[in-house]
Design an enzyme around this catalytic site. Structure first.
Site, PDB file in Angstrom:
ATOM      1  CG  HIS A 187      45.453  26.823  13.679  1.00  0.00           C
ATOM      2  ND1 HIS A 187      44.881  25.586  13.586  1.00  0.00           N
ATOM      3  CD2 HIS A 187      46.738  26.611  14.054  1.00  0.00           C
ATOM      4  CE1 HIS A 187      45.783  24.647  13.904  1.00  0.00           C
ATOM      5  NE2 HIS A 187      46.921  25.252  14.196  1.00  0.00           N
TER       6      HIS A 187
ATOM      7  CE1 TYR B 157      49.209  29.950  19.987  1.00  0.00           C
ATOM      8  CE2 TYR B 157      47.051  29.432  20.828  1.00  0.00           C
ATOM      9  CZ  TYR B 157      48.215  29.037  20.216  1.00  0.00           C
ATOM     10  OH  TYR B 157      48.368  27.730  19.829  1.00  0.00           O
TER      11      TYR B 157
HETATM   12  C1  HEM Z   1      55.457  27.866  20.174  1.00  0.00           C
HETATM   13  C2  HEM Z   1      54.472  27.150  19.680  1.00  0.00           C
HETATM   14  C3  HEM Z   1      53.271  27.751  19.005  1.00  0.00           C
HETATM   15  C4  HEM Z   1      53.068  29.007  18.477  1.00  0.00           C
HETATM   16  C5  HEM Z   1      54.043  30.176  18.441  1.00  0.00           C
HETATM   17  C6  HEM Z   1      51.721  29.060  17.944  1.00  0.00           C
HETATM   18  C7  HEM Z   1      51.134  30.163  17.340  1.00  0.00           C
HETATM   19  C8  HEM Z   1      49.790  30.309  17.075  1.00  0.00           C
HETATM   20  C9  HEM Z   1      49.108  31.555  16.741  1.00  0.00           C
HETATM   21  C10 HEM Z   1      49.794  32.898  16.543  1.00  0.00           C
HETATM   22  C11 HEM Z   1      47.790  31.300  16.628  1.00  0.00           C
HETATM   23  C12 HEM Z   1      46.668  32.312  16.357  1.00  0.00           C
HETATM   24  C13 HEM Z   1      46.183  32.856  17.711  1.00  0.00           C
HETATM   25  C14 HEM Z   1      45.070  33.870  17.618  1.00  0.00           C
HETATM   26  O1  HEM Z   1      45.166  34.865  16.855  1.00  0.00           O
HETATM   27  O2  HEM Z   1      44.055  33.706  18.342  1.00  0.00           O
HETATM   28  C15 HEM Z   1      47.619  29.887  16.865  1.00  0.00           C
HETATM   29  C16 HEM Z   1      46.423  29.233  16.817  1.00  0.00           C
HETATM   30  C17 HEM Z   1      46.277  27.899  17.098  1.00  0.00           C
HETATM   31  N1  HEM Z   1      47.236  27.006  17.525  1.00  0.00           N
HETATM   32 FE1  HEM Z   1      49.160  27.417  17.868  1.00  0.00          FE
HETATM   33  N2  HEM Z   1      51.121  27.831  18.165  1.00  0.00           N
HETATM   34  C18 HEM Z   1      52.029  27.022  18.800  1.00  0.00           C
HETATM   35  C19 HEM Z   1      51.843  25.717  19.208  1.00  0.00           C
HETATM   36  C20 HEM Z   1      50.664  25.038  19.104  1.00  0.00           C
HETATM   37  C21 HEM Z   1      50.422  23.700  19.607  1.00  0.00           C
HETATM   38  C22 HEM Z   1      51.438  22.849  20.392  1.00  0.00           C
HETATM   39  C23 HEM Z   1      49.130  23.394  19.300  1.00  0.00           C
HETATM   40  C24 HEM Z   1      48.350  22.142  19.601  1.00  0.00           C
HETATM   41  C25 HEM Z   1      48.420  21.515  20.751  1.00  0.00           C
HETATM   42  C26 HEM Z   1      48.551  24.538  18.613  1.00  0.00           C
HETATM   43  C27 HEM Z   1      47.256  24.631  18.149  1.00  0.00           C
HETATM   44  C28 HEM Z   1      46.647  25.775  17.691  1.00  0.00           C
HETATM   45  C29 HEM Z   1      45.242  25.853  17.330  1.00  0.00           C
HETATM   46  C30 HEM Z   1      44.209  24.726  17.358  1.00  0.00           C
HETATM   47  C31 HEM Z   1      45.007  27.184  16.969  1.00  0.00           C
HETATM   48  C32 HEM Z   1      43.677  27.797  16.537  1.00  0.00           C
HETATM   49  C33 HEM Z   1      42.911  28.198  17.781  1.00  0.00           C
HETATM   50  C34 HEM Z   1      41.747  29.098  17.411  1.00  0.00           C
HETATM   51  O3  HEM Z   1      40.823  28.630  16.714  1.00  0.00           O
HETATM   52  O4  HEM Z   1      41.779  30.270  17.817  1.00  0.00           O
HETATM   53  N3  HEM Z   1      49.507  25.516  18.516  1.00  0.00           N
HETATM   54  N4  HEM Z   1      48.849  29.299  17.143  1.00  0.00           N
END
Ligand code: HEM
Length: 356
Positions: free
Chosen positions: A64, A330
């Site tokens: 993202h 995260y």
């Molecule tokens: C094991 C499962 C998952 C992993 C490893 C993962 C990994 C990541 C990582 C590394 C980031 C960036 C975090 C940061 O630097 O602040 C991220 C952002 C995000 N993820 Fe996931 N994610 C997973 C599952 C999900 C799920 C299930 C959802 C939705 C329900 C989701 C929605 C989002 C969203 C909306 C962002 C952006 C949030 C922001 O604006 O900071 N992710 N994810």
């Protein structure tokens, strides 16, 4: 045999990134899930995997990466207190910090209708409390376990010769992961809306809500837009989704209804690829209103970790393995990006307003 030093370190990183507020014991993040066993998967290896897809992009989120910061309010209507004693569900208004994003590791990726859209929200509750959630516009998640997601990312890695994933590799993955193939069918059957402002965003993971009388029930949550559906304008350009949102904000605030979906006994809480039956009871608990969007900059949502384990008292984790893994990954992504030099965000509010 898990490596205790590594586990403790992962937990500490999670604690630092989440600030002062953590609803679950940090030790529990690593121990309860067991997925951080170094033979299998660590938050570092997971974060590396995102970097292996399209390179490392200093200062940006590992997933993202492309996004726009936002601010606004949440006004509870009091109805949620029936299900959860969390202060956010009282009949009151609290400030929120939010971020709109596109899934993927490229901070300047071209906006496409089918790319997953994200909305991260941090609710600042009276006193020290917070609730952080990161939601997406698809109705189920593609993977039931962290390992499944990790393996799917590799299966979708672009072939250097073509710049595209190799279809046979992804097909092999799907043959071994029928839950992902089934989730993709559900996702395809739900076409995306025209823009961010009229998207529904789903929390997807199940959490346990506990009310003031001490009774607990699994819930999932969704924000439902008040803006009407409209025609998509992908031909409008590289950043059309973000440009449309910035222009929409010029006409006034954008609101969503926050809905809690209450599980019935037997509904799956451990697997975010499985929808709950459509007739489950929903409780409208309040209105999320975004008043302003901001180019990502120091101190705004750029510097927030929307860690889904930062929960207010009255909401707790379920047996879903994803949120604990998300919390650790995260935190690792946050730790890396905060130490790196920063480049300007692709999405620039001033530029869009100047051009129109
Ligand atoms: C094991 C499962 C998952 C992993 C490893 C993962 C990994 C990541 C990582 C590394 C980031 C960036 C975090 C940061 O630097 O602040 C991220 C952002 C995000 N993820 Fe996931 N994610 C997973 C599952 C999900 C799920 C299930 C959802 C939705 C329900 C989701 C929605 C989002 C969203 C909306 C962002 C952006 C949030 C922001 O604006 O900071 N992710 N994810």
């Amino acid at each position: 045999m898990p490596n205790p030093r590594l586990n403790r370190r992962d937990a500490l990183v999670g604690l630092a990134a989440a600030g002062t507020v953590l609803a679950v014991g940090a030790g529990g993040v690593a121990e309860a899930s067991g997925w951080l066993n170094p033979q299998r998967l660590t938050s570092s290896r997971f974060t590396d995997r995102f970097e292996q897809l399209y390179g490392r992009h200093n200062g940006f989120r590992r997933n993202h990466a492309k996004g726009l910061a936002a601010t606004g309010t949440f006004t509870g209507n009091g109805a949620g207190t029936e299900v959860s004693k969390a202060a956010v569900f009282a009949a009151a208004t609290v400030p929120v910090t939010a971020r709109f994003s596109l899934g993927g590791t490229l901070p300047d990726v071209a906006d496409q209708p089918a790319t997953v859209r994200g909305l991260g929200v941090r609710f600042d509750l009276p006193g020290e409390g917070q609730w952080r959630t990161a939601m997406v516009n698809v109705p189920v998640f593609t993977d039931s376990t962290p390992q499944g997601f990790f393996d799917r990312l590799l299966a979708g890695k672009p072939d250097p010769a073509t710049g595209k994933p190799v279809p046979s590799v992804m097909n092999d993955f799907l043959a071994r992961h029928p839950e992902t193939a089934a989730a993709m069918k559900v996702i395809k059957a739900t076409p995306p809306s025209s823009g961010f402002a009229n998207s529904t965003f789903h929390g997807l993971n199940a959490f346990i809500a506990t009310n003031g009388a001490g009774s607990s029930v699994p819930v999932r949550w969704t924000v439902v837009p008040m803006d009407p559906p409209g025609p998509a304008t992908p031909e409008a350009g590289h950043d059309y989704l973000f440009d449309d949102l910035i222009e929409r904000m010029d006409r006034g605030p954008v609101s969503w209804r926050l809905m809690l979906t209450v599980a019935q006994p037997g509904d799956p809480t451990h697997d975010a690829t499985l929808p709950w039956p459509a007739d489950r009871r929903t409780v409208e608990v309040g209105t999320l209103t975004i008043d302003a969007v901001h180019t990502e900059a120091p101190g705004n949502a750029r510097d927030v970790n929307f860690d889904p384990m930062v929960l207010p008292e009255g909401l707790g984790p379920s047996d879903d393995p994803l949120p604990r893994a998300r919390s650790a990954v995260y935190a690792r992504s946050f730790e890396r990006r905060t130490r790196e030099p920063k480049s300007p965000s692709e999405v620039d509010v001033e530029k869009v307003n100047h051009d129109h």
